[in-house]
Design a protein around this motif. Structure first.
Motif, short mmCIF file in Angstrom:
data_model
loop_
_atom_site.label_atom_id
_atom_site.label_comp_id
_atom_site.label_asym_id
_atom_site.label_seq_id
_atom_site.Cartn_x
_atom_site.Cartn_y
_atom_site.Cartn_z
N SER A 1 -8.77 7.15 -7.19
CA SER A 1 -7.36 6.75 -7.23
C SER A 1 -7.03 5.75 -6.14
O SER A 1 -6.14 4.89 -6.33
CB SER A 1 -6.46 7.98 -7.11
OG SER A 1 -6.67 8.87 -8.18
N PHE B 1 -8.80 2.43 -7.42
CA PHE B 1 -8.17 1.88 -8.63
C PHE B 1 -6.79 2.53 -8.79
O PHE B 1 -6.64 3.49 -9.56
CB PHE B 1 -9.03 2.15 -9.87
CG PHE B 1 -10.45 1.68 -9.72
CD1 PHE B 1 -10.78 0.35 -9.91
CD2 PHE B 1 -11.46 2.59 -9.38
CE1 PHE B 1 -12.09 -0.08 -9.78
CE2 PHE B 1 -12.77 2.16 -9.25
CZ PHE B 1 -13.09 0.83 -9.45
N ALA C 1 -3.85 3.50 -10.34
CA ALA C 1 -3.37 3.40 -11.72
C ALA C 1 -1.86 3.30 -11.80
O ALA C 1 -1.32 2.81 -12.80
CB ALA C 1 -3.85 4.62 -12.53
N SER D 1 2.12 2.70 -20.95
CA SER D 1 2.23 2.58 -19.49
C SER D 1 1.28 3.52 -18.76
O SER D 1 1.00 3.32 -17.57
CB SER D 1 3.68 2.86 -19.07
OG SER D 1 4.00 4.23 -19.29
N ASN E 1 -3.76 3.15 -17.97
CA ASN E 1 -4.62 3.03 -16.79
C ASN E 1 -4.92 4.40 -16.18
O ASN E 1 -6.06 4.69 -15.78
CB ASN E 1 -3.96 2.14 -15.73
CG ASN E 1 -3.89 0.69 -16.16
OD1 ASN E 1 -4.67 0.25 -17.02
ND2 ASN E 1 -2.97 -0.06 -15.59
N VAL F 1 -7.36 6.29 -18.54
CA VAL F 1 -8.72 5.77 -18.40
C VAL F 1 -9.34 6.27 -17.09
O VAL F 1 -10.52 6.64 -17.04
CB VAL F 1 -8.72 4.23 -18.45
CG1 VAL F 1 -10.09 3.68 -18.08
CG2 VAL F 1 -8.33 3.76 -19.84
N LEU F 2 -8.54 6.30 -16.01
CA LEU F 2 -9.03 6.78 -14.72
C LEU F 2 -9.47 8.25 -14.81
O LEU F 2 -10.54 8.62 -14.32
CB LEU F 2 -7.95 6.62 -13.66
CG LEU F 2 -8.28 7.15 -12.26
CD1 LEU F 2 -9.37 6.31 -11.61
CD2 LEU F 2 -7.03 7.18 -11.38
#
Length: 245
Positions: free
Chosen positions: A25, A28, A30, A145, A148, A151-152
Motif C-alpha cells: 500500500s 502503490f 490505491a 473508483s 486500483n 487489484v492491490l
C-alpha cells in the motif's frame, strides 16, 4: 506442543500478511486522488461509538463463551469451536465411558460431510448470482473508483498464497511447493469462489488427507484455522486502513 506451534504459525502468517499489505500500500497508494464525495451517501448514516475497556473485554468474552445452541442458531463459529474443545477435553477425561458419544459424533460428521459436499456442488451457481446482484445494484462509477484497491488486494493475496505460504511449507515442512499447490488447489479454488473458510472445510480436510497430514491433527487445526487464522482478513484490513487514510 501442537497448539503452541499452531498458534505461533497462525500469528506469524497473519503478521506477514499485514506487513505485505502495508508495504504494497505504501509502494502503490490505491487511494491517491480518490473522490471521497462518492462515498457520502454510504457514510451519512454511519456512527462510531467508542467502547470502554470493560465493554471491549466483555464483548470478547461474550463472543467466546455463550450458549452453544444459540451459537449454532446464529452461525457463530468461534463459540461453537470453544464448546467443542471443552467437550472434547471432557470426553478425553472420561475415556471409555464417552465412547458411545464419540461414535455418534463420528457418524454425524460423516453425515454432514455428505450434505456439505452436495451444497458445495451448487456453490458456484450461488456465487455467480450474488456477484451479478452486487454489480447490478451498486453504482458503476463507485466500483470503477475502487479498481486500483481491488487489484492491490488481489495481487497481494496471490503473492501471500502462491509464494510466501508455499515457501514456508518448503522451509519448515520439507514439502515441494508445487506439490503443495497442486494438492491444495481444490480447497483454494473453493475458498476463492465462496469467500468462506468454513464452507470450504470438507474440501480442505480432503486436501489435508492427500497431503498425508494425520487426520487427528487436520481435524483439530483446520477448523481452528478457519475461525481464527485470517491471513486474508489481516491483509485486507491493513491495506484498507491505508486506503482510507
Amino acid at each position: 506442543r501442537v497448539w503452541r506451534l499452531t498458534l505461533f504459525c497462525f500469528i506469524t502468517t497473519m503478521l506477514i500478511a499485514m506487513l505485505l499489505a502495508l508495504v504494497a500500500s505504501q509502494l502503490f497508494p490505491a487511494g491517491a486522488g480518490l473522490n471521497l464525495a462518492m462515498f457520502g451517501d454510504a457514510m451519512a448514516n454511519s456512527t462510531v461509538k467508542p467502547a470502554s475497556l470493560n465493554e471491549f473485554f466483555g464483548q470478547i468474552v461474550g463472543g467466546l463463551f455463550m450458549n452453544p445452541f444459540a451459537a449454532f442458531a446464529e452461525g457463530k463459529v468461534l463459540p461453537v469451536l470453544i464448546f467443542a474443545l471443552i467437550l472434547g477435553a471432557a470426553m478425553a477425561h472420561l475415556k471409555e465411558q464417552a465412547a458411545p458419544v464419540l461414535d455418534v459424533f463420528q457418524r454425524f460428521l460423516a453425515l454432514m460431510m455428505v450434505i456439505l459436499n452436495g451444497v458445495m456442488c451448487l456453490a458456484p451457481i450461488g456465487i455467480f448470482a450474488l456477484l451479478t446482484k452486487l454489480i447490478a445494484v451498486q453504482s458503476l462509477p463507485l466500483l470503477l473508483s475502487l479498481v486500483n484497491f481491488i487489484v492491490l488486494i488481489f495481487a497481494t493475496t496471490l503473492i501471500h498464497g502462491v509464494i510466501i505460504l508455499p515457501a514456508l511449507v518448503w522451509i519448515f515442512g520439507q514439502t515441494s511447493p508445487l506439490l503443495f499447490l497442486k494438492l491444495s488447489a481444490p480447497a483454494c479454488i473453493t475458498a476463492f469462489s465462496t469467500s468462506s473458510s468454513s464452507a470450504t472445510l470438507p474440501i480442505t480436510l480432503k486436501c489435508a488427507q492427500a497431503l498425508n497430514i494425520p487426520p487427528a491433527l487436520a481435524r483439530f487445526i483446520i477448523p481452528l484455522g478457519a475461525t481464527i487464522n485470517m491471513d486474508g482478513t489481516a491483509l485486507y484490513e491493513a491495506a484498507a486502513a491505508l486506503f482510507i487514510a
